[in-house]
Design an enzyme around this catalytic site. Structure first.
Site, short mmCIF file in Angstrom:
data_model
loop_
_atom_site.label_atom_id
_atom_site.label_comp_id
_atom_site.label_asym_id
_atom_site.label_seq_id
_atom_site.Cartn_x
_atom_site.Cartn_y
_atom_site.Cartn_z
N LYS A 103 -41.19 10.69 52.89
CA LYS A 103 -40.10 10.86 51.93
C LYS A 103 -38.92 10.01 52.36
O LYS A 103 -38.77 9.80 53.57
CB LYS A 103 -39.68 12.32 51.79
CG LYS A 103 -39.46 13.11 53.08
CD LYS A 103 -38.47 12.71 54.10
CE LYS A 103 -37.04 12.55 53.81
NZ LYS A 103 -36.24 12.15 55.01
N TYR B 36 -34.27 17.05 50.41
CA TYR B 36 -34.84 18.37 50.73
C TYR B 36 -34.33 19.44 49.77
O TYR B 36 -35.06 20.35 49.38
CB TYR B 36 -34.52 18.76 52.18
CG TYR B 36 -35.39 18.04 53.18
CD1 TYR B 36 -36.68 18.44 53.43
CD2 TYR B 36 -34.91 16.92 53.86
CE1 TYR B 36 -37.49 17.77 54.34
CE2 TYR B 36 -35.70 16.23 54.76
CZ TYR B 36 -37.00 16.66 54.99
OH TYR B 36 -37.79 15.99 55.88
P1 NDP Z 1 -37.27 5.10 62.94
O1 NDP Z 1 -36.22 4.05 62.86
O2 NDP Z 1 -37.29 5.97 64.13
O3 NDP Z 1 -38.71 4.40 62.85
C1 NDP Z 1 -39.05 3.53 61.82
C2 NDP Z 1 -40.11 2.56 62.33
O4 NDP Z 1 -40.46 1.71 61.23
C3 NDP Z 1 -39.63 1.61 63.41
O5 NDP Z 1 -39.73 2.17 64.70
C4 NDP Z 1 -40.56 0.44 63.24
O6 NDP Z 1 -41.79 0.72 63.89
C5 NDP Z 1 -40.85 0.43 61.75
N1 NDP Z 1 -40.13 -0.61 61.04
C6 NDP Z 1 -40.71 -1.60 60.30
N2 NDP Z 1 -39.78 -2.42 59.81
C7 NDP Z 1 -38.60 -1.97 60.21
C8 NDP Z 1 -37.26 -2.44 60.01
N3 NDP Z 1 -36.98 -3.51 59.26
N4 NDP Z 1 -36.26 -1.73 60.58
C9 NDP Z 1 -36.52 -0.64 61.31
N5 NDP Z 1 -37.76 -0.17 61.55
C10 NDP Z 1 -38.80 -0.84 61.01
O7 NDP Z 1 -37.18 5.94 61.60
P2 NDP Z 1 -37.81 7.38 61.33
O8 NDP Z 1 -39.12 7.48 62.02
O9 NDP Z 1 -36.81 8.41 61.61
O10 NDP Z 1 -38.01 7.35 59.74
C11 NDP Z 1 -39.10 6.65 59.14
C12 NDP Z 1 -39.43 7.29 57.77
O11 NDP Z 1 -39.81 8.63 57.98
C13 NDP Z 1 -38.27 7.32 56.78
O12 NDP Z 1 -38.75 7.09 55.48
C14 NDP Z 1 -37.74 8.73 56.90
O13 NDP Z 1 -37.10 9.18 55.72
C15 NDP Z 1 -39.00 9.50 57.19
N6 NDP Z 1 -38.75 10.72 57.95
C16 NDP Z 1 -39.31 11.88 57.53
C17 NDP Z 1 -39.10 13.04 58.20
C18 NDP Z 1 -39.75 14.31 57.75
O14 NDP Z 1 -39.43 15.34 58.32
N7 NDP Z 1 -40.65 14.26 56.80
C19 NDP Z 1 -38.24 13.09 59.37
C20 NDP Z 1 -37.74 11.80 59.79
C21 NDP Z 1 -37.98 10.67 59.08
P3 NDP Z 1 -42.65 -0.43 64.60
O15 NDP Z 1 -41.77 -0.93 65.72
O16 NDP Z 1 -43.84 0.26 65.06
O17 NDP Z 1 -42.91 -1.49 63.56
#
Ligand code: NDP
Length: 366
Positions: A132, A217
């Protein structure tokens, strides 16, 4: 009158049978059914949480990764025994089409990347679970739904609360008429966001501010708590820090949703305040209150009948086992989690942003 906790637990036995909770309590029994083999795309904070929770799944297994960071791929390979042939980057992941050992990709990247990534996964013939918000607007969400339909793959949205036992108990009570006619929902969703340089505060990656990230949410919750879809919205925005929350990044929005049965929802979405994770549902015969209501848990809640008591299991463990059932066995979830459901939330969020601009009551057509 408040009932005792014991009375309450005693009344639960039948409805509990419908819950994923029982499936989990049976997890130590040998499971011989199909396993959903999942690759996670985006090895960030939430991807890591999902991977850890999947260790306790019986129907879903992490078998692959898609990442732009080679060092993370190496460490995940070691940690989760992921073979080299199941590792991809953002340039070459279309090749997943030729990998018979991966059934589904879970997209956990910044919001604005979801559309293209989901469409590419669908074209590669794999089922998709997308975090989401599923996209940054309804038009993109529609494209994603259409692409998955064309490719004949399933598209699910990572709505983990749709499998959370206390949430499901409230939904059961509402369906059974235990609250009487539902007239009001309040959803408070917010936290104080830190690092001003993170992608969540960059419109080109986030698609919006608190509303996209956490306000969703309350949007989604109002629908599953009331059990209807809204027909109108009104919304007001407040911005106290225009440097941190630039154009297109909403800091705080209050919004109201009107439902066909006459219920109204009054909600708050913010990146400026903590301690805002609360749902309250009120009907003519009773109420339900949850705080925290959508955090990672344990969720705490009670109704006019007493405290809601279930053991806490990581939400993502329930979610992934249930999603495996949906994808592999055609199981019907109690609250839908398909792309169409995510699309509805995107349409509502579009209408909320529009209402902020116009200052008027905006109709919602879902
Ligand atoms: P993070 O920044 O921690 O992680 C995102 C990951 O996406 C990065 O570590 C990277 O992984 C990859 N990525 C690819 N392109 C980019 C870019 N241009 N900039 C930054 N990161 C990039 O974010 P979150 O994990 O917190 O959030 C990711 C998604 O999950 C969002 O859509 C958020 O809304 C959702 N989310 C949902 C939750 C829930 O409870 N359902 C809780 C938290 C987040 P890599 O280095 O491996 O490419």
């Amino acid at each position: 009158m408040r009932h005792s906790r014991r009375d309450f637990i005693q009344t639960l036995s039948a409805p509990l049978l419908a819950m994923p909770f029982l499936a989990m309590s049976e997890k130590h029994q040998k499971y011989e059914g199909p396993i959903l083999r999942v690759a996670i795309m985006g090895l960030g904070n939430y991807g890591t949480r999902v991977a850890e929770a999947m260790k306790s799944c019986k129907k879903a297994k992490l078998v692959g990764v898609i990442s732009g960071t080679p060092s993370k791929i190496k460490s995940w390979q070691a940690k989760y025994q992921i073979p080299e042939k199941n590792c991809y980057n953002y340039q070459d992941f279309d090749k997943i089409r030729d990998n018979p050992d991966i059934d589904a990709v879970y997209v956990i990247t910044p919001n604005a990347l979801h559309r293209d990534q989901v469409i590419r996964v669908a074209k590669a013939g794999k089922h998709v679970i997308c975090e989401k918000p599923m996209s940054v607007n309804a038009a993109d969400a529609q494209q994603m739904v259409d692409a998955c339909k064309r490719a004949k793959v399933k598209l699910l949205v990572g709505y983990r609360m749709h499998f959370e036992p206390k949430t499901l108990e409230i939904i059961r009570m509402r369906k059974a008429g235990e609250f009487g006619k539902v007239l009001f929902f309040q959803g408070l969703s917010g936290f104080q966001i830190g690092d001003p340089t993170q992608w969540r505060l960059k419109k080109e990656l986030s698609g919006g501010g608190a509303m996209m990230d956490i306000g969703i949410y309350s949007v989604n919750g109002s629908r599953y708590m009331i059990g209807e879809d809204p027909v109108w919205v009104t919304a007001q925005e407040v911005k106290t820090n225009k440097e941190k929350f630039r154009e297109g990044i909403d800091e705080t929005i209050t919004f109201q949703l009107g439902f066909p049965g006459g219920a109204v929802a009054s909600c708050l979405s913010t990146y400026t305040m903590n301690n805002l994770d609360r749902f309250f549902l009120n009907g003519e015969k009773g109420y339900a209150e949850m705080q925290p209501s959508t955090g990672y848990g344990p969720i705490l809640g009670h109704t006019h009948k007493g405290e809601l008591v279930y053991p806490h299991v990581a939400h993502q463990t329930f979610q992934m086992d249930e999603m495996a059932g949906i994808i592999l066995e055609g199981k019907e979830p109690i609250v839908p989690v398909d792309g169409g459901e995510g699309l509805k939330d995107m349409k509502i969020i579009d209408a909320i942003y529009k209402a902020v601009q116009t200052g008027k009551k905006e109709s919602v057509y879902l």
